[in-house]
Structures are given as C-alpha cells and as structure tokens.
Write a protein that holds these residues in place. Structure first.
Motif, mmCIF file in Angstrom:
data_model
loop_
_atom_site.group_PDB
_atom_site.id
_atom_site.type_symbol
_atom_site.label_atom_id
_atom_site.label_comp_id
_atom_site.label_asym_id
_atom_site.label_seq_id
_atom_site.Cartn_x
_atom_site.Cartn_y
_atom_site.Cartn_z
ATOM 1 N N CYS A 76 0.830 -1.214 0.000
ATOM 2 C CA CYS A 76 0.000 0.000 0.000
ATOM 3 C C CYS A 76 0.859 1.257 0.000
ATOM 4 O O CYS A 76 0.599 2.190 -0.756
ATOM 5 C CB CYS A 76 -0.941 -0.006 1.201
ATOM 6 N N CYS A 77 1.890 1.289 0.838
ATOM 7 C CA CYS A 77 2.696 2.503 0.986
ATOM 8 C C CYS A 77 3.426 2.869 -0.296
ATOM 9 O O CYS A 77 3.676 4.049 -0.557
ATOM 10 C CB CYS A 77 3.698 2.327 2.126
ATOM 11 N N HIS A 78 3.771 1.870 -1.114
ATOM 12 C CA HIS A 78 4.521 2.134 -2.336
ATOM 13 C C HIS A 78 3.616 2.316 -3.554
ATOM 14 O O HIS A 78 4.121 2.409 -4.673
ATOM 15 C CB HIS A 78 5.523 1.004 -2.588
ATOM 16 N N ARG A 79 2.320 2.374 -3.345
ATOM 17 C CA ARG A 79 1.389 2.659 -4.438
ATOM 18 C C ARG A 79 1.069 4.138 -4.473
ATOM 19 O O ARG A 79 1.164 4.856 -3.480
ATOM 20 C CB ARG A 79 0.106 1.843 -4.274
ATOM 21 N N SER A 80 0.640 4.598 -5.636
ATOM 22 C CA SER A 80 0.329 6.008 -5.830
ATOM 23 C C SER A 80 -1.035 6.337 -5.241
ATOM 24 O O SER A 80 -1.962 5.515 -5.247
ATOM 25 C CB SER A 80 0.359 6.349 -7.319
ATOM 26 N N ILE A 81 -1.161 7.568 -4.745
ATOM 27 C CA ILE A 81 -2.462 8.002 -4.239
ATOM 28 C C ILE A 81 -3.438 8.260 -5.394
ATOM 29 O O ILE A 81 -4.646 8.354 -5.173
ATOM 30 C CB ILE A 81 -2.325 9.267 -3.372
ATOM 31 N N PHE A 82 -2.906 8.377 -6.611
ATOM 32 C CA PHE A 82 -3.741 8.528 -7.805
ATOM 33 C C PHE A 82 -3.694 7.251 -8.639
ATOM 34 O O PHE A 82 -3.640 7.306 -9.873
ATOM 35 C CB PHE A 82 -3.268 9.719 -8.644
ATOM 36 N N GLU A 83 -3.712 6.115 -7.956
ATOM 37 C CA GLU A 83 -3.586 4.831 -8.650
ATOM 38 C C GLU A 83 -4.686 4.612 -9.692
ATOM 39 O O GLU A 83 -4.400 4.081 -10.773
ATOM 40 C CB GLU A 83 -3.588 3.692 -7.625
ATOM 41 N N PRO A 84 -5.956 5.018 -9.456
ATOM 42 C CA PRO A 84 -6.990 4.790 -10.491
ATOM 43 C C PRO A 84 -6.731 5.547 -11.788
ATOM 44 O O PRO A 84 -7.272 5.179 -12.828
ATOM 45 C CB PRO A 84 -8.278 5.273 -9.808
#
Length: 736
Positions: free
Chosen positions: A135-143
C-alpha cells in the motif's frame, strides 16, 4: 536570590543555546562517512565520455558530470579520455559514501522505545513492514495511472513523511504555545492590576524592574516578539519556495550553516586559553626580566584583543553570529580575503585544524548573490530570534520546576506518595524497556566478534596504521558455501535515479580510522530475526512484550495507591506513613519478578555452534546493499586496439546522444539504445512491466531500508558520462 539565579540562567542559555542543536545535524561524521573498499581482484569498468542533449530521463546508464565533481581520482582519469571513445578502466579501490544512520557501532543499538517510534513514523520506516509495503509504495492517484490524465504519482508513504514533518514543526512550537497560554491565563491579569493600581495612585509604572522574563516584561505581542514571529515565518516560506524552484540556494545555505556550526563545535576552550596565556607572557619570553618593565603597557593594549578572541571562541552564540556575518560579507565581496590575514596578525591560526568559509563561484550572477545575501541575512535574524524564544521557554520551564519543588516541600504530607509513585514508575519503565536494549546489545556484541573473526587477517593489515594515516575501510566477509551453488561476490556497478552506486555483496564490516567497527543496520536486524536460540527476534514483538509488562505494573501500583489513600483518609494516617506504605507496596512487583517468581535467565547466544554458523553464513551469503560512490581509483587507463575495435562493433548504436542523463535502468546486451526513447504514455504503460527498475518516481533511498529488501540492479556494460551543461552544485571551499 532566586531572581539572581534566573538572571544567571538567562545569561548561560543565551551564551550556549547553539549546543541545544543535535550534533547529528551538522557534524560530518554524523552525516556521511567515506569508506574505502579494496578490490582484491581488479574490476574492469568500461567508461565513455560524451555530450548528450538534456531531456526527460527515461532509461539508460548515463550519469551527469555534475554528480561526479567531488570524485577527484575519477575526474583525473576522465580528463585523459577522448570524447565518444569507450575506455576499459581497471579499478583497484572504490570509495563509498555511507550515511551514519545506516551503520551500527558495537556499543549502541537503535532499539529504544522512543527511537523505535521515531524511526517507524517520523522516518517512515514502517512502510517496509510486509502488511504495509504494497500500500505505501502505491500512488495516491492509482486509479488514474492508465488514463489519459497527466498526474504526478505521489506514493502514500510520501504523504506520511510530509505529515510527520508538519507534526515535527507543531511539536517544536508547543513549548512556546504553552508559555503564551500560561501568560494570558495568569500573568496578564497581574499586569492589568499593577497598571490600574499605579493609575489610581497617580504613579508612573516603574519599567526599570525586570522580572527575569521578557514575556512578562513586554507581553508576547510586543513588537520584539512580533518581529521574531515574522522572521521565522518568512524563513519557512522562503525556504519552501527555494526548495520548489531552485535547490542550489538551499544547498548553499545548508553548507554555510553546517560549516558555521561545525567550526563552532570544533573550537577548543583549552587551546583558546592557552593562546591567551602565551600572548600575555610574550614580553617575559622575549625580553626576560626586562619584560616586567613593559608588561603593564603591553597588557593594556593586548587584553581587549584577548577578551574579544576568547569571547568569540568560548561563547557559541557569538561564534555563530560572527561566522554568519563573515559569510554575509563574503557574498557581497567574494574576492576579498581578510580572515586569514587577521588570524595571522593576532596569532590564532592554530586554534582550529582548518577554518575556512564557503564561497560562491566568482562567476555567479548578481541576482543569485542578492538572493543568497537575503537568505543568509534571514538565517542570522532567525538565529537571534530562536535564541530569544528558546531563552524565554527554558527560563519559563525552569521556574515551573523550581516552584513545583517548593510546592512539594511545603505540602509534603499530600505530595510525597505521588512523588514516590512517579519515582517507581520511572524505575519500572527503565527496567522493562531497558531489558530489550540489553538483549539486543548483547547480540550486537556477539555478532561483531563473529564478523571480526571472519575478516581478522584483512583487519590486521589495516588496523596497524596510525589514525592520521589509516583510512576508513569496508570489508567483505567471506563464508564457505559447503557444496552449495556459489554466489558471486564481485561488486556490480549500477545507476539509480542518475546516482552512481555499487551493489556489493557481503559488505558488512566497516572500520573507521579509530579502529571502531560498525555493521550495517539492515544486516543487524536480518541476523536478529534468525530462528536460533539466543537471537532476540522481532523488535516490535519485544517492545510489545515490554509494554505489556509495564502496563501490568502500572495497574498494580495504581491499586496500591488507591488502597493507601483510602486507609489514610479513613484512619488519618500521616503523609510520611502513606509514602512508606506506597513504597513498600510499589516494590512488590520487583520482588515478584526478581526473587519469588524469577524467570530463567536468557540463554546467551553461542556463536561457535554449527547451527548458528550455518544460519549466520546464510544471512551473510544472501546479503547485499547498494552504496553511493564517492570515488573510483583506477590503476591504469589503457585502450588496447583489438579490444577497442571489438567494443566499437559491440556498441555502435547503443549509446544514443538523445538519451537522458538521469536514468535508472541498466543497458543489457540485448537492448537497442534507439528503442529506449519512450514517450510519456508508453512509459506509464511500461511501469507495470518494470515497476521498480525503470520508474523515475522510484525513491532513491529505497535501495536499502531498515528491514527492507535491496533493489536489484542489472550490471551495466558501459558507463556514459554526460559532460554537457556542467554546473557547480557545490560551493567552492577556500581559506579566507
């Protein structure tokens, strides 16, 4: 007498408040250490010097020349190379830049409860836990990653880092907020009553009386304090703007501030006093008994100079202020040298090992110098503002402590049982959490001895030298494979986010020039998690276990206090007897833990057992980390004709001049350089295929975390040095 002590405390705090700043913020040895790695077999690196067009860094093995400007030996070799020609460079030594926080000395382990909370949240190392890593290494704008929208992909752990930065600033100003709240809750009414009483009696307010605190004397909204608030706020806004638009000025300011504080810390009181004594005795040394005739007149002229010099070297606040003024003057007149001449005239050259100022390049623009002048001036004003506010806060809390102690003494019958309770809570907290530290400390000493035994011959070859000759040295640890598939121990050159690094397997032991050994932080925790008798195991599990024990003791002590207070109120027991009863009941947990129900002692780790050696060797065999390169030392730089012809045939198109200079990925033999130019959309689609290796948003610090994995880079065939648009990222350092 109390007010005189407060005045004296004000003076002491004003003089020595720079010592409140942690040394790790400005000392070189706490920032980055340079270690030398001696290659037992020469390592060949192919290097090509060329000029590339700047653009968006997509992929490649290109390093900008600006990032290599501090590599003296490597820069000399580059000076001998022709452009566009691939040279095989045979390396004998590699110099590494090692952050102090990545190393653990044998006498200190980072496992305290406060330190663990700081590392986990404020340094965001909690993101390396398996349950949070994805989770921490994913983007906050993943969609929106695969959509046509162009958004900056910010990872979740970056949000936590920024949040912790805001929390840090908030915690820093909390003491001053408490001071203001106490003033308006209690002291402001006293000021109003005093002024009203003076007006009723037609008297003038006597401002000559100073209560020992500027806040009480002037109020927190006086023009002096408003100026301090404005300076600090302007500093914060300006530095934020500079960080967004130009980082060079910020780096210059950090260089100046660190140098000022470092030179201040290296000032020796004993050397300063020794210089003063030698200067005062100069007539007697040169003229013998005849010097007594002129020594009075000589001291009349010399004593003011001695007083000023001693004040400069012995009062840290004055030292920092004058150094910032010198740097401010140097920004205006970059070629004017006066400090060295003045030091030679008054004979204080030997008070510091090397005392210089950081100069800007002579060719800097007037606008750049003007901005730098404003930044340093604001830093000087911020220093004075911080001194004023810190003095007020420290004096305020000292007064609280003094009056609290007076209240405890005057009301001993009511407060002694509470004081004894706090005393016992402190002892039990130290006992519970100190046991965790002792367990890891014993393990740290054991594995340090085990590693030193494995590289004893290599260490002995280096450790016999004196400290001024012996370099900081890094050692590879060799282990037996015992018939298993052998793993390569050769260093691998790689480029991560445009930074040149070496992936060196089994580089575990670091020895400084004082013969103090260090091991890597990552390896320490990997070894601690080994499933073997005597290994401490997970740090968080140990801390939770200690916290559970401490909470149990707290509940028992609260029960004891409630019983004592109930019987005391019912049967009118004196305060002293209540305190003794509280102490007697409070020591019951200690008696249970250490006498009646004493648990078996922890089993000491046996580093000589075959089981431990097997597990320990497996951890060593699989350990590797990336280390930034400080310099490359080559024995020769010769180009053989046949080899060169083969190199030209092998790499004719791989090094496209349109390639970006800050690439992350490596070039392998089966990749065509012309196909590395990816448009933004293509790159975003390829991020899923190459999530770590080719991502320009990859965190440069993610190659080695506290308990994390190492980013595995591919070996590069040819290192390209981009010589175009060379700028000076670091200020020149010279004597003044």
């Amino acid at each position: 007498m109390l007010f005189y002590c407060i005045y004296f405390l004000n003076l002491i705090v004003i003089m020595f408040c720079p010592y409140l700043i942690p040394k790790s913020w400005y000392q070189d040895k706490y920032q980055t250490l340079k270690f030398e790695f001696d290659c037992k077999t020469q390592i060949e690196v192919r290097v090509k010097k060329t000029y590339l067009k700047t653009g968006r860094p997509i992929a490649g093995n290109v390093v900008n020349i600006d990032l290599l400007s501090s590599m003296n030996s490597f820069m000399k070799q580059l000076g001998k190379m022709d452009d566009g020609v691939v040279y095989p460079m045979r390396l004998s030594k590699i110099h590494l830049d090692v952050k102090r926080e990545r190393l653990i000395p044998p006498n200190d382990v980072p496992v305290g409860i406060i330190r663990s909370i700081y590392d986990a949240f404020f340094r965001c190392q909690i993101r390396e836990k398996n349950c949070l890593k994805t989770c921490c290494h994913r983007s906050i704008f993943e969609p929106f990653r695969g959509s046509s929208l162009r958004v900056t992909h910010i990872k979740w752990y970056r949000c936590l880092q920024k949040l912790m930065l805001i929390v840090s600033f908030a915690l820093a100003i909390v003491p001053w907020i408490i001071r203001i709240a106490i003033f308006y809750r209690y002291e402001d009414n006293e000021h109003d009553d005093r002024d009203e009483a003076a007006r009723d009696r037609k008297l003038d307010v006597h401002y000559a009386y100073f209560p020992g605190s500027l806040t009480s004397f002037l109020t927190p909204v006086h023009i002096v304090f408003l100026f301090c608030y404005a300076v600090l706020a302007l500093d914060a806004v300006l530095f934020g703007i500079l960080e967004m638009f130009t980082s060079e000025i910020k780096r210059n300011l950090e260089l100046v501030l660190r140098k000022c504080f470092r030179d201040m810390h290296e000032s020796s009181y004993s050397k300063s006093v020794g210089w003063a004594v030698r200067t005062m005795l100069y007539p007697l040394k040169e003229y013998g008994v005849l010097g007594l005739l002129v020594v009075g007149i000589y001291w009349l002229f010399v004593l003011p100079v001695i007083a000023l010099v001693l004040a400069f070297y012995c009062i840290p606040t004055l030292n920092i202020a004058i150094r910032l003024l010198c740097h401010l003057f140097i920004v205006i007149f970059p070629e004017f040298k006066f400090v060295t001449t003045l030091k030679e005239k008054i004979g204080v050259v030997g008070l510091l090992r090397k005392e210089t100022v950081a100069r800007l390049p002579v060719k800097s623009t007037h606008w750049f110098r003007f901005v730098q002048f404003i930044v340093i001036l604001l830093s000087l004003l911020a220093l004075l503002s911080c001194v004023l506010l810190v003095v007020e806060v420290i004096v305020f809390f000292v007064e609280i402590v003094v009056y609290t102690l007076i209240g405890i003494i005057l009301n001993a019958s009511q407060t002694l049982k509470h004081v004894s309770l706090l005393f016992m809570l402190t002892l039990y907290a130290r006992d519970c959490f100190g046991g965790v530290t002792k367990k890891y400390q014993a393990f740290n000493e054991a594995i340090n001895k085990a590693l030193l035994a494995k590289v004893k011959e290599d260490v002995d070859k280096v450790a016999w030298q004196t400290a001024d000759v012996q370099p900081n040295t890094a050692f590879q640890v060799s282990v037996d494979d015992h018939g298993d598939k052998p793993t390569s121990i050769n260093p691998i050159l790689c480029v991560s986010n445009g930074v040149l690094k070496w992936t060196i397997p089994r580089l575990l032991l670091f020895l400084d020039n004082q013969d103090k050994p260090y091991i890597t932080r990552t390896f320490f925790f990997k070894a601690a998690y080994m499933d073997h008798v005597g290994c401490p195991g997970s740090l968080y599990k140990n801390l939770i276990r200690a916290m559970r024990q401490f909470v149990t003791i707290i509940l028992f002590l609260l029960f004891v206090v409630v019983v004592v207070m109930a019987f005391g109120n019912e049967y009118s027991v004196s305060g002293v007897n209540q305190m003794l009863a509280t102490l007697a009941g409070g020591f019951l947990p200690w008696i249970f833990r250490n006498v009646l129900f004493k648990p078996p002692a922890d089993i000491e780790i046996d580093t000589s057992s075959l089981s431990f050696q097997n597990m320990f060797n497996n951890v060593i065999r699989n350990h590797k980390q990336n280390w930034p390169v400080a310099d490359l030392v080559a024995d020769n730089l010769q180009l053989e004709g046949d080899d060169f012809e083969r190199n030209e045939e092998t790499y004719p198109k791989r090094f496209s001049p349109q390639m970006g200079p800050g690439s992350v990925s490596m070039l392998n033999g089966d990749i065509d350089g012309d196909n590395l130019q990816l448009e933004s959309d293509d790159f975003e689609r390829n991020e899923e295929t190459y999530p770590k290796r080719f991502s320009p948003q990859m965190d440069p610090d993610s190659v080695s975390m506290l308990n994390g994995d190492v980013v595995d880079e591919n070996k590069i065939n040819v290192l390209i040095i981009n010589m175009s648009n060379r700028t000076r990222l670091e200020n020149e350092k010279m004597d003044v």
